[in-house]
Write a protein that holds these residues in place. Structure first.
Motif, PDB file in Angstrom:
ATOM      1  N   UNK A 103       0.831  -1.206   0.000  1.00 46.91           N
ATOM      2  CA  UNK A 103       0.000   0.000   0.000  1.00 46.91           C
ATOM      3  C   UNK A 103       0.869   1.261   0.000  1.00 46.91           C
ATOM      4  N   UNK A 104       1.971   1.255   0.752  1.00 48.98           N
ATOM      5  CA  UNK A 104       2.836   2.435   0.804  1.00 48.98           C
ATOM      6  C   UNK A 104       3.432   2.737  -0.567  1.00 48.98           C
ATOM      7  N   UNK A 105       3.924   1.696  -1.245  1.00 47.17           N
ATOM      8  CA  UNK A 105       4.504   1.904  -2.577  1.00 47.17           C
ATOM      9  C   UNK A 105       3.429   2.352  -3.558  1.00 47.17           C
ATOM     10  N   UNK A 106       2.247   1.772  -3.466  1.00 41.43           N
ATOM     11  CA  UNK A 106       1.144   2.141  -4.361  1.00 41.43           C
ATOM     12  C   UNK A 106       0.766   3.610  -4.193  1.00 41.43           C
ATOM     13  N   UNK A 107       0.637   4.063  -2.953  1.00 39.70           N
ATOM     14  CA  UNK A 107       0.294   5.465  -2.719  1.00 39.70           C
ATOM     15  C   UNK A 107       1.403   6.381  -3.234  1.00 39.70           C
ATOM     16  N   UNK A 108       2.671   5.947  -3.123  1.00 37.59           N
ATOM     17  CA  UNK A 108       3.777   6.742  -3.623  1.00 37.59           C
ATOM     18  C   UNK A 108       3.719   6.857  -5.152  1.00 37.59           C
ATOM     19  N   UNK A 109       3.402   5.742  -5.825  1.00 36.75           N
ATOM     20  CA  UNK A 109       3.296   5.758  -7.285  1.00 36.75           C
ATOM     21  C   UNK A 109       2.127   6.636  -7.735  1.00 36.75           C
ATOM     22  N   UNK A 110       1.012   6.571  -7.044  1.00 42.16           N
ATOM     23  CA  UNK A 110      -0.138   7.409  -7.414  1.00 42.16           C
ATOM     24  C   UNK A 110       0.189   8.885  -7.241  1.00 42.16           C
ATOM     25  N   UNK A 111       0.905   9.200  -6.182  1.00 44.75           N
ATOM     26  CA  UNK A 111       1.284  10.598  -5.955  1.00 44.75           C
ATOM     27  C   UNK A 111       2.202  11.102  -7.060  1.00 44.75           C
ATOM     28  N   UNK A 112       3.145  10.256  -7.477  1.00 43.62           N
ATOM     29  CA  UNK A 112       4.027  10.648  -8.566  1.00 43.62           C
ATOM     30  C   UNK A 112       3.252  10.833  -9.863  1.00 43.62           C
ATOM     31  N   UNK A 113       2.280   9.962 -10.120  1.00 42.05           N
ATOM     32  CA  UNK A 113       1.478  10.085 -11.328  1.00 42.05           C
ATOM     33  C   UNK A 113       0.648  11.358 -11.303  1.00 42.05           C
ATOM     34  N   UNK A 114       0.105  11.707 -10.133  1.00 45.62           N
ATOM     35  CA  UNK A 114      -0.696  12.927 -10.034  1.00 45.62           C
ATOM     36  C   UNK A 114       0.153  14.169 -10.246  1.00 45.62           C
ATOM     37  N   UNK A 115       1.405  14.118  -9.812  1.00 41.43           N
ATOM     38  CA  UNK A 115       2.285  15.284  -9.964  1.00 41.43           C
ATOM     39  C   UNK A 115       2.824  15.422 -11.383  1.00 41.43           C
ATOM     40  N   UNK A 116       3.192  14.294 -11.993  1.00 41.41           N
ATOM     41  CA  UNK A 116       3.857  14.335 -13.291  1.00 41.41           C
ATOM     42  C   UNK A 116       2.927  13.993 -14.452  1.00 41.41           C
ATOM     43  N   UNK A 172      -5.998  13.514 -20.262  1.00 45.08           N
ATOM     44  CA  UNK A 172      -5.245  13.668 -19.011  1.00 45.08           C
ATOM     45  C   UNK A 172      -4.740  12.333 -18.497  1.00 45.08           C
ATOM     46  N   UNK A 173      -5.382  11.245 -18.930  1.00 42.81           N
ATOM     47  CA  UNK A 173      -4.956   9.908 -18.522  1.00 42.81           C
ATOM     48  C   UNK A 173      -4.119   9.228 -19.587  1.00 42.81           C
ATOM     49  N   UNK A 174      -3.701   9.987 -20.585  1.00 42.38           N
ATOM     50  CA  UNK A 174      -2.787   9.445 -21.580  1.00 42.38           C
ATOM     51  C   UNK A 174      -3.437   8.870 -22.807  1.00 42.38           C
TER      52      UNK A 174
END
Length: 623
Positions: free
Chosen positions: A465-478, A510-512
């Motif tokens: 879950x921690x890695x998943x939330x980190x990946x989602x945050x990166x996707x939202x930023x970039x 926006x989703x590619x």
């Protein structure tokens, strides 16, 4: 099936007739009164519109032979009773504005419909006047008579559908109909926490109380929490987060359960619009979308959501039973539900459902604490006891003398026998919500000590879950990286479907996923999300189109992208079987405390179990 339509001559032409009032009422009853629970709903809503603070509901034989509603509302006069039994006669509206409806009832069809298919008696009294009574049976109305009643109104409906016996064949068992009545009362009780409700089953001269909810006190959220706890149980109230959000004049309040408190079916999903219980497909879809990132497909969220807005922004006159509504701007309440629930769940942080700990304690079966009673005839003799003691020793036969153990002595420094020093649990760490790491069990579970007990953490699920939330945050930023196709893929649709897809082109980009019109009903796919790799763009667009047609909004593409991120998180997280140092375990616990939604993994399962010290002591009989 292929026969030509029959020509109707002048002599055979059907004649248009005006139906009499009794037939019209029976037809209306087919729409409004589907079953006994429908009659209860209409009558209780009338009581609420009359300002009742106490409502008592009694039924017999699942409501088929008796339904009695007693309230302490404002009552009706002798002049009101005949009008109340006339079609389209109501005190709720004057007919000039059907969009400004602020009451439960307004159609004026319930009472005449019930009187047309059953034996209906209404006894009522207005403050300062005498009580009166009127009876209607099978559509035939009797005169108004004096009666005895202290206040309010009593509506008694007997022999429902006796005037239309064919309808009785379609009713279910008494038990099923009684359950439907109970569900209706509980929904209305949730909508009105400051009103007392009582539900009783009548059998002969006796009655049995099925449900009771006394009027709640205090502020809105305190009253609502108390009422939901009474209706849905303490487990829901303890494992739900409060909702209070507003967008463009629409307010969302209520409670939504934590993802780890999920259900096997959609049985605890309750929606209210301006206090009216509804079953709206669009709103239920928004509720599912809010939990899309936290639950697996076979689990369903639990929530009680209350939407409040100006009555003119929602049309409640789209269904005879008023079970469906239509918003003027459908996207606003949908988006409010999704963002409101996700924001509330994020504020809950790492919190997990308390039912997980309850299930854990239930799985632990302590041995009996006291010695079993031994009767004299069952007491073994001295010789039998000696043989039993000897049999428990590591000997090959009873007549051999005990021999010392001559096997190899284990090396205390080999990996199989090494004992790690117990890490020190400092007060600063134990005061943290997830405590201080004390051990790792089976190379998969972290045991931590807290001030009030202990925590068991699934290291792989938590880190996933921690890695998943980190990946989602990166996707939202970039943003989502797009992959341009060398040859655009052309997908054919009908002109109407193509227009609907192109209306959502900006959201898809926006989703590619970049699409453009290609003439007629054709759509050209120029770019696809790089993270998805090679995909069938046509199949994806058809799924998106189906979701747009069903719910007015599509989350299919976002769900597929997040599913890929979830798989990446699964492969990139700490694996089961890996030994962790104390520093690593404590770092994982601290990151869980700082990360929203870390109380459940990407599939909705709990990542940790918290056991109170008092519960552990109870298992060992120390309390």
């Amino acid at each position: 099936m292929n026969a030509e339509p029959r020509k109707i001559g002048a002599s055979e032409r059907p004649v248009i007739r005006q139906l009499d009032e009794a037939a019209a009422n029976r037809i209306a009853a087919g729409e409004v009164v589907e079953r006994p629970a429908s009659a209860v709903k209409e009558l209780v809503e009338n009581a609420l519109d009359a300002g009742a603070s106490r409502i008592d509901v009694a039924y017999a034989d699942g409501g088929k032979t008796l339904i009695r509603i007693t309230d302490d509302g404002c009552g009706m006069t002798a002049e009101d009773l005949p009008l109340a039994l006339s079609r389209h006669a109501t005190s709720k509206i004057d007919g000039t504005d059907l969009l400004n409806i602020r009451s439960f009832g307004f159609r004026g069809e319930a009472l005449p419909s019930l009187g047309a298919v059953g034996r209906l008696t209404i006894t009522s009294r207005v403050a300062g006047e005498e009580a009166v009574q009127i009876t209607v049976s099978g559509g035939a109305m009797g005169p108004v008579k004096p009666a005895a009643l202290s206040s309010g109104t009593v509506v008694e409906l007997r022999d429902l559908f006796y005037a239309t016996p064919a309808r009785l064949k379609f009713l279910r068992t008494d038990r099923a109909e009684a359950q439907a009545i109970s569900d209706v009362i509980k929904r209305l009780a949730m909508a009105e926490p400051y009103v007392s409700f009582t539900l009783r089953e009548v059998k002969g001269e006796t009655s049995r109380e099925i449900f009771r909810a006394d009027a709640e006190q205090g502020e809105l959220f305190d009253a609502l929490s108390g009422r939901l706890g009474r209706v849905l149980g303490r487990a829901f109230a303890e494992n739900a987060v409060a909702l209070d959000a507003e967008r463009e004049g629409i307010r969302l309040t209520g409670y939504a359960a934590l993802p780890t408190y999920s259900r096997g079916a959609a049985v605890e999903q309750f929606l209210f619009v301006n206090g009216r219980p509804v079953r709206d497909r669009m709103l239920l879809g928004a509720l599912r979308a809010a939990y899309m990132d936290f639950l697996s497909r076979d689990r369903h969220p639990a929530a009680a959501l209350f939407l409040t807005c100006d009555p003119e922004r929602v049309d409640v006159n789209v269904h005879p039973a008023k079970a469906e509504v239509r918003f003027r701007e459908a996207g606003v309440p949908r988006g409010l539900i999704v963002t409101g629930i996700r924001h509330a769940l994020a504020q809950a942080g790492h919190r997990a459902s308390s039912t997980v700990a309850t299930a854990t304690l239930g799985a632990m079966q302590p041995e009996p604490t006291g010695p079993p009673r031994i009767y004299q005839m069952d007491r073994p003799s001295y010789g039998a006891r000696q043989n039993a003691y000897a049999a428990q020793m590591p000997l090959h036969s009873f007549d051999e003398a005990p021999q010392p153990f001559t096997g190899p002595t284990p090396d205390p420094f080999t990996p199989s026998a090494r004992v790690e020093p117990v890490p020190e649990a400092t007060p600063e760490l134990t005061r943290q919500p997830l405590g201080a790491a004390r051990a790792q069990v089976h190379e998969n579970y972290i045991v931590a000590q807290t001030e009030r007990g202990m925590v068991i953490v699934d290291q792989h699920a938590a880190h996933e879950r921690l890695v998943y939330e980190r990946l989602k945050k990166q996707m939202a930023q970039n943003g989502v990286a797009a992959q341009a196709l060398l040859i655009p893929e052309i997908v054919e649709f009908s002109p109407a479907d193509a227009a609907r897809l192109l209306e959502a082109a900006d959201d898809l980009q926006r989703l590619g996923l970049t699409i453009e019109p290609f003439g007629g009903g054709a759509v050209a796919v120029r770019e696809t999300p790089a993270i998805l790799g090679e995909i069938d763009a046509g199949a994806l667009l058809r799924d998106v189109l189906d979701e747009l047609a069903d719910q007015g909004e599509s989350l299919k593409l976002q769900a597929r992208i997040e599913a890929v991120l979830s798989r990446m998180a699964c492969h990139g997280s700490i694996r089961s079987g890996r030994q962790m140092r104390v520093e690593e375990m404590n770092a994982l616990l601290r990151e869980m405390e700082a990360t929203p939604h870390s109380g459940q993994c990407n599939h909705g399962r709990p990542t940790y179990v918290e056991l109170k010290l008092s519960d552990i002591e109870r298992l060992f009989g120390r309390t």
